[in-house]
Design a protein around this motif. Structure first.
Motif, short mmCIF file in Angstrom:
data_model
loop_
_atom_site.label_atom_id
_atom_site.label_comp_id
_atom_site.label_asym_id
_atom_site.label_seq_id
_atom_site.Cartn_x
_atom_site.Cartn_y
_atom_site.Cartn_z
N SER A 139 9.56 4.14 -22.22
CA SER A 139 9.59 4.79 -23.52
C SER A 139 11.02 5.16 -23.93
CB SER A 139 8.67 6.01 -23.53
OG SER A 139 8.45 6.50 -24.83
N MET A 140 11.34 6.45 -24.06
CA MET A 140 12.71 6.83 -24.39
C MET A 140 13.66 6.45 -23.26
SD MET A 140 14.43 8.14 -26.92
CE MET A 140 13.45 9.27 -27.93
N GLY A 141 13.16 6.47 -22.03
CA GLY A 141 13.95 6.00 -20.91
C GLY A 141 14.16 4.50 -20.98
N GLY A 142 13.17 3.78 -21.51
CA GLY A 142 13.33 2.34 -21.71
C GLY A 142 14.41 2.04 -22.72
N GLN A 143 14.50 2.86 -23.75
CA GLN A 143 15.55 2.68 -24.74
C GLN A 143 16.93 2.83 -24.10
OE1 GLN A 143 16.62 5.78 -27.68
NE2 GLN A 143 15.95 4.34 -29.26
N LEU A 144 17.04 3.74 -23.13
CA LEU A 144 18.33 3.97 -22.48
C LEU A 144 18.76 2.80 -21.61
CD1 LEU A 144 17.82 7.71 -21.56
CD2 LEU A 144 19.46 6.81 -23.19
N ILE A 145 17.83 1.92 -21.26
CA ILE A 145 18.20 0.73 -20.49
C ILE A 145 19.13 -0.17 -21.30
CG2 ILE A 145 17.34 -1.30 -19.25
CD1 ILE A 145 16.74 1.41 -17.91
N TRP A 146 19.00 -0.13 -22.65
CA TRP A 146 19.95 -0.89 -23.48
C TRP A 146 21.38 -0.43 -23.18
CZ3 TRP A 146 17.88 -5.03 -25.04
CH2 TRP A 146 16.60 -5.09 -25.61
N GLY A 147 21.56 0.87 -22.97
CA GLY A 147 22.89 1.39 -22.64
C GLY A 147 23.40 0.84 -21.32
N CYS A 148 22.50 0.68 -20.34
CA CYS A 148 22.91 0.09 -19.06
C CYS A 148 23.32 -1.36 -19.25
CB CYS A 148 21.75 0.18 -18.06
SG CYS A 148 21.30 1.86 -17.58
N LEU A 149 22.57 -2.11 -20.07
CA LEU A 149 22.90 -3.51 -20.32
C LEU A 149 24.22 -3.65 -21.08
CD1 LEU A 149 19.33 -4.75 -21.28
CD2 LEU A 149 20.60 -5.36 -19.21
N LYS A 150 24.56 -2.64 -21.86
CA LYS A 150 25.81 -2.66 -22.62
C LYS A 150 27.00 -2.21 -21.78
CE LYS A 150 28.76 -2.28 -26.11
NZ LYS A 150 29.36 -3.48 -26.78
N TYR A 151 26.85 -1.11 -21.04
CA TYR A 151 28.01 -0.46 -20.44
C TYR A 151 28.18 -0.70 -18.93
CZ TYR A 151 28.20 1.92 -24.92
OH TYR A 151 28.27 2.18 -26.27
N ILE A 152 27.09 -1.01 -18.21
CA ILE A 152 27.25 -1.26 -16.77
C ILE A 152 26.50 -2.53 -16.34
CG2 ILE A 152 27.66 1.15 -16.14
CD1 ILE A 152 24.69 1.28 -15.22
N PRO A 153 26.58 -3.61 -17.11
CA PRO A 153 25.82 -4.83 -16.75
C PRO A 153 26.23 -5.40 -15.39
CG PRO A 153 27.47 -5.33 -18.41
CD PRO A 153 27.42 -3.83 -18.30
N HIS A 154 27.50 -5.18 -15.02
CA HIS A 154 28.00 -5.71 -13.75
C HIS A 154 27.39 -5.02 -12.53
CE1 HIS A 154 30.36 -2.25 -14.96
NE2 HIS A 154 30.74 -2.09 -13.70
N ARG A 155 26.71 -3.90 -12.75
CA ARG A 155 26.10 -3.17 -11.64
C ARG A 155 24.61 -3.47 -11.50
NH1 ARG A 155 28.81 1.04 -9.52
NH2 ARG A 155 27.44 0.49 -7.77
N LEU A 156 24.07 -4.25 -12.40
CA LEU A 156 22.62 -4.45 -12.42
C LEU A 156 22.18 -5.70 -11.68
CD1 LEU A 156 21.88 -3.53 -16.15
CD2 LEU A 156 21.99 -2.01 -14.16
N ALA A 157 21.14 -5.54 -10.86
CA ALA A 157 20.49 -6.68 -10.22
C ALA A 157 19.33 -7.17 -11.07
CB ALA A 157 19.99 -6.27 -8.83
N GLY A 158 18.87 -6.33 -11.99
CA GLY A 158 17.78 -6.67 -12.89
C GLY A 158 17.39 -5.42 -13.67
N ALA A 159 16.64 -5.60 -14.75
CA ALA A 159 16.28 -4.46 -15.60
C ALA A 159 14.92 -4.68 -16.24
CB ALA A 159 17.34 -4.25 -16.68
N THR A 160 14.19 -3.59 -16.41
CA THR A 160 12.89 -3.64 -17.09
C THR A 160 12.80 -2.50 -18.09
OG1 THR A 160 11.70 -4.71 -15.27
CG2 THR A 160 10.40 -3.41 -16.80
N LEU A 161 12.42 -2.85 -19.31
CA LEU A 161 12.18 -1.87 -20.37
C LEU A 161 10.68 -1.83 -20.63
CD1 LEU A 161 14.77 -3.87 -21.18
CD2 LEU A 161 15.04 -2.17 -22.99
N ILE A 162 10.06 -0.68 -20.44
CA ILE A 162 8.62 -0.53 -20.63
C ILE A 162 8.36 0.28 -21.89
CG2 ILE A 162 6.48 0.31 -19.62
CD1 ILE A 162 7.85 0.13 -16.87
N ALA A 163 7.73 -0.36 -22.89
CA ALA A 163 7.44 0.29 -24.17
C ALA A 163 8.65 1.06 -24.69
CB ALA A 163 6.24 1.22 -24.04
N PRO A 164 9.84 0.43 -24.73
CA PRO A 164 11.04 1.17 -25.13
C PRO A 164 11.01 1.61 -26.58
CG PRO A 164 11.49 -1.18 -25.07
CD PRO A 164 10.11 -1.00 -24.50
#
Length: 339
Positions: A139-164
């Motif tokens: 939900s609102m936490g799913g929306q914040l995953i966009w920020g991870c994809l924007k600002y720390i993509p190099h640290r991610l092994a994968g990402a899931t947005l649930i009903a963002p």
């Protein structure tokens, strides 16, 4: 009426307006008036503290390490994904955390999408999760995953947005599509979103005044559809609003709304695929009967970002991820690559 009386009335009006518009100070955990500190916490780069909770297998033996980002009116205690039978089978370690201003994490008056992404990165570093980790947000936490994809993509092994949650003012949305979806919301929520976007300094007053109905979601009355009500009947509790907002609604719920529906410094639909080497993936899950976040906008996001694997769940509402079969599917697609 003399000018002296007018001056007194004017000063009184200013004083009342100031009191009505300004939220009370946050009840900081561990302070004289604040709630006690009972959770493990890390100290961040700016001196703030972030409370967290570990779930699943020990991180020392885990094959997969996932940071969970909770939604609106929730907290680090929301760990429904950690109840999946796959946790032991696949060797999954989870850590959830109270986002700034929630639960026992210190408020961040300068909170932004970027600062939260950096909080997540620092949490991973201080807990020793390694150079890359997975992030999952609801939900609102799913929306914040966009920020991870924007600002720390190099640290991610994968990402899931649930009903963002979506922001109706993202520039890539066609005006007619976002307008149509916006007007699907109740009138009270339309006004609350307008205030959050155009006049965030009024949001505390809007949520506490008695003349007009304020946000249904912020007041614990979201537009749950029939599938959601079924999920709720099968669960004891999803959110702990008393704990989540114990430091004050302004630094938790209101700031969430101001950031989520305010003016962003990037458009998620202009992001590039962070996993061009095929060693990771991004998944977006949404129920086709979600009464809180319009599915039409998620379909458009998925169409624009074709590197995202979009999973639309039939006959499902906003809370579909709490069902046992959904948990397994979400974890399987992120970690193993199949539903």
């Amino acid at each position: 009426m003399s000018w002296k009386i007018l001056v007194v009335l004017f000063i009184g009006l200013l004083a009342w307006s100031y009191k009505a518009l300004c939220p009370p100070p946050a009840l900081i955990c561990g302070s004289l008036r604040g709630p006690p500190i009972t959770a493990p916490r890390i100290k961040l780069r700016d001196g703030r503290h972030l409370a967290y909770k570990e779930h699943g297998v020990s991180k020392d033996i885990a094959k997969y390490k996932i940071i969970l980002v909770h939604g609106f009116l929730s907290s680090r205690h929301e760990g429904s994904l950690t109840k999946s039978e796959l946790v032991e089978k696949l060797g999954i370690y989870f850590v959830s955390f109270d986002r700034p201003g929630y639960g026992q994490s210190d408020p961040d008056p300068k909170r932004t999408m970027k600062s939260t992404a950096l909080d997540i990165e620092e949490l991973a570093d201080q807990l020793g999760l390694g150079p890359k980790f997975f992030v999952v947000g609801f939900s609102m936490g799913g929306q914040l995953i966009w920020g991870c994809l924007k600002y720390i993509p190099h640290r991610l092994a994968g990402a899931t947005l649930i009903a963002p949650v979506v922001n109706y003012w993202w520039s890539s949305f066609p005006a007619n599509l976002s307008k149509e979806a916006y007007y699907q919301q109740s009138l009270r929520d339309q006004w609350a979103l307008r205030v959050a976007h155009y006049a965030p300094w009024l949001l505390y007053w809007w949520d506490t005044q008695q003349w007009f109905p304020s946000s249904s979601v912020a007041n614990g009355m979201p537009n749950f559809t029939a599938p959601d009500l079924k999920v709720l009947r099968e669960l004891r509790s999803i959110a702990e609003p008393g704990y989540a907002t114990q430091q004050g609604k302004y630094e938790s719920l209101h700031r969430d709304m101001m950031i989520g529906f305010g003016k962003w410094d990037f458009d998620p639909m202009e992001l590039e695929n962070p996993f061009t080497d095929t060693e990771g993936s991004v998944h977006l899950w949404h129920g086709d009967e979600d009464g809180i976040v319009p599915v039409t906008l998620q379909r458009f996001v998925a169409q624009k970002l074709q590197w995202i694997q979009y999973h639309e769940v039939p006959n499902a509402g906003h809370l579909f991820a709490h069902a046992d079969h959904a948990k397994d599917a979400i974890l399987n697609t992120l970690l193993v690559g199949k539903e």
